[in-house]
Design a protein around this motif. Structure first.
Motif: not given
Length: 102
Positions: A21-22, A25, A28, A30, A34
């Motif tokens: 997940e990191e 993020k 970019d 995200h 979503h």
């Protein structure tokens, strides 16, 4: 004895957990994707459903994340898909699995 020591001296990355997940993020992803809602691109939920329906797996997800090909946006326009900033197979697999488990 040296073989045992050698096996204990594996790189730290071999044991490191990838925070997919990191990485998502940091790259970019995200901004366009979503978990459940469409943004510029489809939701992770929709991507995962399509991959399951079409019998696609992590290899295809990795190919998409690393190829930078054209993608159709939710508004109908097209743009080049951003390439994930990693060549590490462990990182790429973790992100692909994380995305497809949505």
């Amino acid at each position: 004895m040296s073989a045992a020591i050698g096996s204990l001296c594996l790189s730290a990355s071999a044991f490191a957990q990838v925070d997919a997940e990191e990485v998502f993020k940091e790259n970019d992803c995200h901004k366009c994707h979503h978990a459940t809602k469409a943004k510029k691109g489809p939701s992770l939920e929709k991507i995962a459903a399509r991959f399951k329906t079409e019998n696609l797996g992590t290899d295809e997800a990795i190919k998409h994340m690393t190829s930078g090909g054209k993608v159709k946006l939710t508004d109908g326009t097209e743009e080049d898909h951003k390439i994930i900033d990693s060549k590490d197979p462990q990182v790429l697999n973790a992100v692909a699995k994380w995305m497809l488990d949505r």
